[in-house]
Design an enzyme around this catalytic site. Structure first.
Site, PDB file in Angstrom:
ATOM      1  N   SER A  13       8.477   6.099  -5.973  1.00  0.00           N
ATOM      2  CA  SER A  13       7.802   7.002  -5.042  1.00  0.00           C
ATOM      3  C   SER A  13       7.809   8.428  -5.577  1.00  0.00           C
ATOM      4  O   SER A  13       7.307   8.685  -6.665  1.00  0.00           O
ATOM      5  CB  SER A  13       8.457   6.910  -3.659  1.00  0.00           C
ATOM      6  N   ASP A  27       0.700  -1.362  -0.534  1.00  0.00           N
ATOM      7  CA  ASP A  27       1.553  -0.172  -0.425  1.00  0.00           C
ATOM      8  C   ASP A  27       0.851   0.852   0.472  1.00  0.00           C
ATOM      9  O   ASP A  27      -0.114   1.486   0.055  1.00  0.00           O
ATOM     10  CB  ASP A  27       1.806   0.412  -1.814  1.00  0.00           C
ATOM     11  N   HIS A  53       5.589  -0.631  -0.205  1.00  0.00           N
ATOM     12  CA  HIS A  53       6.301   0.467  -0.855  1.00  0.00           C
ATOM     13  C   HIS A  53       7.750   0.074  -1.141  1.00  0.00           C
ATOM     14  O   HIS A  53       8.332   0.509  -2.122  1.00  0.00           O
ATOM     15  CB  HIS A  53       6.244   1.709   0.042  1.00  0.00           C
TER      16      HIS A  53
END
Length: 292
Positions: free
Chosen positions: A98, A227, A256
């Protein structure tokens, strides 16, 4: 517990260092709000398999010192590189999830690849997700500001409401226990309010499209088809196109939080990618290139 001081301002930062000192080295940068604990399904089995796994708690996260300043991408990247210097690590594979993907990219663009042989972007928000010159199709900044207000009002409710989408539990095979979800939410709430909002601002301003083409090293891009936090077409696919030496691996149904839902697959892919940089046991690819 191992700590070191940030080369920027002396902030005391915590990290883990697992596995044999002589093994191939992977250094992990975590998602927003999380620290080294998010990587347990990767660092533990890799360390048991003979890899040296180092993972940083970002300032204001995990067991690292809280600060008011330093929540900008340059400082966070310098903190990460400071860990490489502190441990004198070489031939490192940098792994970022991320916003950690942004720290990895900026670390390389600011400090070069003398210590780093390879990089992995896992569910990265890079090159950017919010509308900017480099991301013209990104999210509307007004929508992001509205989301920030919801976040500031009640972080606990915010994390809880988004947990299902984070793990894409509506997709086949993405089972996570409610106990694990609660654990991860508790970890997220361990990030200080200042750190949490500071890192959100980093994501909102992220525009790394111009830096990716200059990264002259192999990069593995891992991304899920579902995601919601970093849509594949906006991030993973675009990053892979911009990087000069990228391998894109798309996880069907992955969200995610694929570090948990697809833990075994991610760990295996990391192991294969890291080992590809090792010519013979204990000898990095750079050594052969230098004629040693």
């Amino acid at each position: 517990m191992p700590y070191f001081e940030s080369p920027v301002d002396g902030t005391r930062l915590h990290y883990i260092d697992h596995g044999p000192a002589t093994g191939p080295v992977a250094v992990f940068a975590a998602s927003a709000y999380l620290g080294h604990e998010m990587w347990e399904y990767q660092t533990l089995p890799l360390a048991e398999a003979g890899f040296r796994c180092v993972a940083l708690d970002r300032r204001g996260h995990g067991r690292s010192e809280d600060t008011w300043n330093g929540y900008d991408l340059d400082t966070l990247a310098d903190d990460l590189h400071g860990l490489l210097d502190h441990l004198d690590l070489r031939e490192v594979t940098l792994v970022g999830h991320s916003v950690g993907s942004g720290e990895v990219i900026r670390c390389l663009s600011r400090h070069g690849g003398d210590r780093v042989a390879r990089a992995v972007l896992v569910a990265g928000v890079s090159p950017g997700v919010v509308r900017s010159p480099g991301t013209p199709d990104g999210w509307d900044p007004a929508d992001v500001r509205a989301d920030d207000e919801v976040f500031r009002r009640d972080r606990a409710a915010y994390f809880t409401a988004l947990a299902d989408d984070f793990f894409a539990v509506h997709r086949p095979g993405n089972q996570v226990s409610p106990h694990y979800v609660r654990h991860l939410i508790d970890c997220c709430l361990g990030a200080t309010p200042r750190a949490a909002n500071g890192v959100r601002a980093v994501v909102a301003a992220l525009d790394l499209a111009g830096e990716l083409p200059a990264l002259d090293l192999p990069v593995l891009v891992v991304h899920g088809t579902h995601d919601a936090s970093a849509p594949l077409s906006l991030t993973g696919e675009r990053a892979a196109r911009l990087l000069p030496d990228a391998t894109l691996k798309v996880y069907e149904n992955g969200g995610h939080g694929l570090f948990a839902t697809h833990a075994a697959r991610l760990t295996a892919d990391l192991r294969e990618f890291i080992e590809a940089g090792v010519v013979r046991t204990g000898e990095p690819a750079a050594a052969r290139a230098a004629g040693r």
